[in-house]
Design an enzyme around this catalytic site. Structure first.
Site, mmCIF file in Angstrom:
data_model
loop_
_atom_site.group_PDB
_atom_site.id
_atom_site.type_symbol
_atom_site.label_atom_id
_atom_site.label_comp_id
_atom_site.label_asym_id
_atom_site.label_seq_id
_atom_site.Cartn_x
_atom_site.Cartn_y
_atom_site.Cartn_z
ATOM 1 N N GLY A 1 -7.014 5.433 5.067
ATOM 2 C CA GLY A 1 -6.915 6.355 4.159
ATOM 3 C C GLY A 1 -6.698 7.996 4.717
ATOM 4 O O GLY A 1 -7.918 8.051 5.181
ATOM 5 N N GLU B 1 -14.057 -5.552 8.464
ATOM 6 C CA GLU B 1 -12.689 -5.385 9.225
ATOM 7 C C GLU B 1 -12.655 -4.187 10.043
ATOM 8 O O GLU B 1 -13.267 -3.050 9.881
ATOM 9 C CB GLU B 1 -11.776 -5.605 8.124
ATOM 10 C CG GLU B 1 -11.714 -4.583 6.875
ATOM 11 C CD GLU B 1 -10.679 -4.949 6.037
ATOM 12 O OE1 GLU B 1 -9.456 -4.189 6.037
ATOM 13 O OE2 GLU B 1 -11.091 -5.175 4.810
ATOM 14 N N GLU C 1 0.774 -1.341 -0.119
ATOM 15 C CA GLU C 1 -0.092 -0.135 -0.077
ATOM 16 C C GLU C 1 0.883 1.373 -0.027
ATOM 17 O O GLU C 1 0.261 2.443 0.285
ATOM 18 C CB GLU C 1 -0.862 -0.033 1.259
ATOM 19 C CG GLU C 1 -2.027 -0.938 1.237
ATOM 20 C CD GLU C 1 -2.625 -1.163 2.430
ATOM 21 O OE1 GLU C 1 -3.696 -0.283 2.419
ATOM 22 O OE2 GLU C 1 -2.539 -2.057 3.284
ATOM 23 N N ASN D 1 -9.642 -0.984 10.396
ATOM 24 C CA ASN D 1 -8.576 -0.242 9.742
ATOM 25 C C ASN D 1 -8.050 0.875 10.602
ATOM 26 O O ASN D 1 -8.653 1.568 11.152
ATOM 27 C CB ASN D 1 -8.996 0.726 8.579
ATOM 28 C CG ASN D 1 -9.316 -0.171 7.450
ATOM 29 O OD1 ASN D 1 -8.571 -1.003 6.562
ATOM 30 N ND2 ASN D 1 -10.699 -0.592 7.018
ATOM 31 N N ARG E 1 -11.296 3.193 11.104
ATOM 32 C CA ARG E 1 -12.514 2.973 10.640
ATOM 33 C C ARG E 1 -12.912 1.627 10.510
ATOM 34 O O ARG E 1 -12.008 0.595 10.672
ATOM 35 C CB ARG E 1 -12.185 3.182 9.104
ATOM 36 C CG ARG E 1 -13.298 3.714 8.505
ATOM 37 C CD ARG E 1 -12.924 4.001 6.950
ATOM 38 N NE ARG E 1 -12.826 2.915 6.310
ATOM 39 C CZ ARG E 1 -11.613 2.439 5.410
ATOM 40 N NH1 ARG E 1 -10.669 3.368 5.160
ATOM 41 N NH2 ARG E 1 -11.545 1.223 4.753
ATOM 42 N N TYR F 1 -9.764 3.643 -5.639
ATOM 43 C CA TYR F 1 -8.698 4.781 -5.802
ATOM 44 C C TYR F 1 -8.704 5.194 -7.458
ATOM 45 O O TYR F 1 -7.901 6.018 -7.611
ATOM 46 C CB TYR F 1 -7.476 4.157 -5.501
ATOM 47 C CG TYR F 1 -7.250 3.769 -4.167
ATOM 48 C CD1 TYR F 1 -7.267 4.472 -3.228
ATOM 49 C CD2 TYR F 1 -7.059 2.412 -3.709
ATOM 50 C CE1 TYR F 1 -7.253 4.249 -1.766
ATOM 51 C CE2 TYR F 1 -6.867 1.930 -2.460
ATOM 52 C CZ TYR F 1 -6.939 2.645 -1.419
ATOM 53 O OH TYR F 1 -6.909 2.534 -0.131
ATOM 54 N N SER G 1 -6.569 -2.131 1.426
ATOM 55 C CA SER G 1 -7.054 -1.407 0.389
ATOM 56 C C SER G 1 -7.318 -2.404 -0.929
ATOM 57 O O SER G 1 -7.391 -2.259 -2.028
ATOM 58 C CB SER G 1 -5.623 -0.807 -0.059
ATOM 59 O OG SER G 1 -5.286 0.176 0.507
ATOM 60 N N ASP H 1 -15.447 -1.434 8.924
ATOM 61 C CA ASP H 1 -16.011 -1.645 7.571
ATOM 62 C C ASP H 1 -17.328 -2.507 7.809
ATOM 63 O O ASP H 1 -17.063 -3.520 8.465
ATOM 64 C CB ASP H 1 -15.231 -1.903 6.449
ATOM 65 C CG ASP H 1 -14.254 -0.752 6.026
ATOM 66 O OD1 ASP H 1 -14.335 0.359 6.403
ATOM 67 O OD2 ASP H 1 -12.960 -1.315 5.536
#
Length: 305
Positions: free
Chosen positions: A273, A267, A17, A269, A252, A213, A147, A254
């Site tokens: 980002g 998951e 990443e 994070n 974060r 992205y 990602s 998800d």
């Protein structure tokens, strides 16, 4: 700003990443500089961590995505160097990075997550039996990547073998999850609060690397369209999931929302980002924080022992 001292914004690194980390880190660096912080770029791919002490850095804003920065490795080194840093500690980062360990903890606590199986790249696998056990359509994920790298949706044994082989390029352990039809959501955490949820929509099969992205067709809805009660419920699940793996500071969580209305955790994070168009800044904006205010809120957490 004197209380922060000299701040290293850690980004780049050696993970898969790296390119996303470079973008996130530059945005954070620009935000801190705009606030008058004595902040400097620090890429551990080019500079050894021992230079943090040599160059007089007093704290680290960690924006390293993936292995080396989000898995407890950097956190352990900074603990040894006695340098405060943003985000989760060693245990929280290591647990959250491992999707399999995270799901096992959630299952033990009765938190909602999709059915799953675990295979190792070196083991013999009955691919059709795995598919049958998980409903015929599955998502294949390397256990320790972010990602959406190495991920694939498959619905037959031949493609499952190919997807596992591809994911094995990134990890020895592979997570295979039952496919959930429904909407994709994310909840950013800042301190001990859940920020407004975001609903992501894409014409792709799922919210993959290209959708995140590279696509101009991905849409982000915040407010996300849930009722006040539903969003409160989602925020509470997110906080429980976040705290259950010992993560802290910011991050974060998800989710998928199945066609049955059930929430399914995906998951956590711990270094999500942080470009100006990333999900956490989008949620923070709706909560009343500009990007520059957000990076300061995160940095302030390093002042708390």
């Amino acid at each position: 700003m004197a209380e922060f001292g000299k701040v290293a914004v850690m980004f780049g690194g050696n993970s898969a990443e790296r390119e996303i980390s470079l973008m996130s880190g530059q945005a954070v660096l620009d935000g801190l500089l705009a606030n008058g912080v004595d902040a400097h770029a620090f890429d551990p791919k080019d500079t050894p961590l021992s230079e943090l002490k040599t160059q007089g850095f007093e704290r680290v804003f960690n924006v390293l995505h993936g292995r080396g920065g989000e898995d407890g490795t950097l956190q352990g080194a900074l603990e040894f160097l006695d340098i405060p840093y943003t985000g989760s500690g060693v245990l929280g980062a290591a647990l959250a990075m491992d999707k399999i360990k995270t799901k096992q903890i959630w299952c033990s606590l009765g938190l909602p997550t999709a059915k799953f199986a675990v295979v190792e790249s070196t083991q013999s696998t009955d691919y059709q039996a795995v598919l049958n056990e998980l409903g015929g359509v599955v998502m294949v994920k390397p256990a320790n990547e972010g990602s959406s790298i190495g991920m694939a949706k498959v619905d037959n044994a031949e493609d499952l073998k190919s997807a596992i082989d591809a994911a094995s390029e990134f990890d020895r352990e592979i997570l295979i999850e039952q496919w959930i039809d429904g909407g994709e959501y994310t909840v950013a955490i800042l301190g001990d609060k859940a920020l407004p949820a975001i609903h992501m929509t894409t014409p792709n099969d799922f919210y993959d690397y290209q959708a995140k992205y590279q696509s101009s067709t991905t849409e982000y809805h915040c407010p996300c369209g849930l009722s006040q009660e539903e969003e409160a419920e989602l925020g509470q699940i997110a906080l429980r999931a976040f705290n259950s793996v010992n993560t802290k500071g910011w991050g974060r969580v998800d989710f998928m929302r199945g066609s049955d209305g059930q929430w399914y955790l995906l998951e956590v994070n711990t270094v999500p980002g942080m470009t100006t168009s990333s999900l956490v800044p989008k949620a923070a904006k709706v909560a009343g924080f500009s990007f520059n205010e957000l990076v300061m809120e995160i940095l302030k957490q390093t002042l708390v022992k």
